[in-house]
Design an enzyme around this catalytic site. Structure first.
Site, short mmCIF file in Angstrom:
data_model
loop_
_atom_site.label_atom_id
_atom_site.label_comp_id
_atom_site.label_asym_id
_atom_site.label_seq_id
_atom_site.Cartn_x
_atom_site.Cartn_y
_atom_site.Cartn_z
N ARG A 130 0.74 -1.28 0.03
CA ARG A 130 0.06 -0.13 0.05
C ARG A 130 1.05 1.15 -0.15
NH1 ARG A 130 -5.23 1.85 3.74
NH2 ARG A 130 -6.00 0.07 2.01
N HIS A 157 -7.61 0.80 -6.10
CA HIS A 157 -7.82 0.14 -4.66
C HIS A 157 -8.48 -1.37 -5.36
CE1 HIS A 157 -7.87 -1.19 -0.67
NE2 HIS A 157 -8.70 -0.31 -0.49
N GLN A 160 -10.16 -3.82 -2.70
CA GLN A 160 -11.46 -3.42 -2.18
C GLN A 160 -12.52 -3.75 -3.03
OE1 GLN A 160 -12.23 -1.88 0.96
NE2 GLN A 160 -14.48 -2.28 0.22
N ASP A 252 -17.19 7.35 -1.04
CA ASP A 252 -16.03 7.26 -0.37
C ASP A 252 -15.69 8.65 0.07
OD1 ASP A 252 -13.33 6.43 0.68
OD2 ASP A 252 -12.52 6.51 -1.45
N CYS A 292 -16.41 2.07 1.28
CA CYS A 292 -15.09 1.18 1.40
C CYS A 292 -14.77 1.38 2.89
CB CYS A 292 -14.02 1.40 0.44
SG CYS A 292 -13.44 3.00 0.63
N ARG A 320 -13.69 -8.54 2.24
CA ARG A 320 -12.09 -8.15 2.06
C ARG A 320 -11.19 -9.44 2.30
NH1 ARG A 320 -10.14 -3.08 1.94
NH2 ARG A 320 -8.12 -4.17 1.09
#
Ligand code: CP
Ligand code: NVA
Length: 334
Positions: A130, A157, A160, A252, A292, A320
């Site tokens: 990440r 991402h 996700q 988000d 998310c 996830r």
């Protein structure tokens, strides 16, 4: 609504069992940097594997197909879900994880990504990273001899959204032909949702304030896939237009990690883009709300929506674990 245990791994992309097996085999040793890099068949195989792993775990089966394998996890940004779900996921598959803070690695003192990748490849069986710049992940993958998994960059991402596709599939029984509305910043989440929707023939409508829309390069990538699958990709600055008749409403945060200094400007720019009860009323009556996480209640989403009956955010967080176990299993197995 709890997901029934008997839910059958259905026809997410019309995969014949032989196609599914071929797709699963094609993923050995592969990187997972972007949903755009995998074919619809490969992504469908990952979703089917995730669903199978979820049901096997729930029914008490504890196979350890990655016994003896080690995943390195490099986190240049904060994380709750990604860190814990990857660490638990590799443990449940029989392997172990090592948490690597880039500031503590020689990477933080100038050792190159290429050298780091080649060294880590001699110890580890996979790397999850990440970071900020997507090109760093591509550079790591270029030099690593083991699978590299993108655990979030400023651009994308994918882990996700793989979990989100699993959640939508579980809730709606299909992906093709659905409409997903993303309301807010044209950020990493918007990008991966565009990629993911396009792969599965799902209409993705993104509503962002002028100047905050998704990257045109990502939109072009999604449109190229959409032309194959029949998905529609639409961009607007009108949240109502995006949400009308949507099956899924997604949002988000307005200021992502790394954009903290822009927070005040962004709070002003995104005024009117909160997903609240009135906006949700424009979607289909059976629409689900997705985020998310982490969320900022009162900014991108009203509390009554994220904590209301249409919200599936906890399923997303759980998935996830299952989605990433599938990615690790498919890419890291012998
Ligand atoms: N959604 C997500 O990636 O959460 P974390 O930042 O907590 O990992
Ligand atoms: N867009 C958010 C997603 C966090 C999971 C960020 O990058 O901070």
């Amino acid at each position: 609504m709890a997901t029934p245990l008997s839910w059958a791994a259905g026809d997410v992309a019309g995969l014949h069992p032989a196609q599914s097996l071929a797709a699963r085999l094609s993923l050995r040793g592969r990187d997972f940097l972007s949903l755009h890099d995998w074919t619809p068949e490969e992504l469908a195989a990952a979703l089917q594997t995730a669903r199978e792993l979820k049901l096997r775990h729930r029914s008490g089966q504890r196979d350890q197909p990655l016994r003896g394998k080690t995943l390195g996890m490099i986190f240049a940004k904060a994380s709750t879900r990604t860190r814990v779900s990857f660490e638990v996921g590799i443990f449940q598959l029989g392997g172990q994880a090592i948490f690597l803070n880039p500031a503590d690695l020689q990477l933080g003192r100038g050792e190159t990504i290429a050298d780091t990748a080649r060294v880590l490849s001699r110890y580890l069986d996979g790397i999850m990273i990440r970071t900020y710049d997507h090109r760093e992940v591509q550079e790591l993958a270029r030099w690593a001899e083991i699978p590299v998994i993108n655990g979030l960059t400023d651009r994308e991402h994918p882990c996700q959204v793989l979990a989100d596709l699993l959640t939508i599939w579980e809730r709606k029984g299909r992906l093709r032909g659905l409409k997903l509305a993303f309301v807010g910043d044209g950020n990493n989440m918007a990008h991966s949702l565009l990629h993911g929707g396009a792969k599965f023939g799902m209409h993705v409508a993104v509503a962002s304030p002028p100047g905050y829309g998704p990257d045109p390069e990502v939109v072009a990538e999604a449109r190229a896939d959409a032309a194959e699958t029949g998905a529609r990709i639409t961009l607007t600055d009108d949240p109502a237009e995006a949400v009308r008749d949507a099956d899924v409403v997604y949002t988000d945060v307005w200021a992502s990690m790394g954009q903290e200094a822009e927070r005040e400007v962004r709070l002003r720019a995104f005024r009117g883009y909160t997903v609240d009860r009135n906006l949700m009323a424009l979607a289909r009556p059976d629409a689900i709300f997705m985020h998310c996480l982490p969320a900022h209640r009162g900014e991108e989403v009203a509390p009554e929506v994220i904590d209301g009956p249409q919200s599936v955010v906890w399923d997303q967080a759980e998935n996830r674990l299952h989605a990433q176990k599938a990615v690790m299993l498919l890419t890291m197995q012998d």
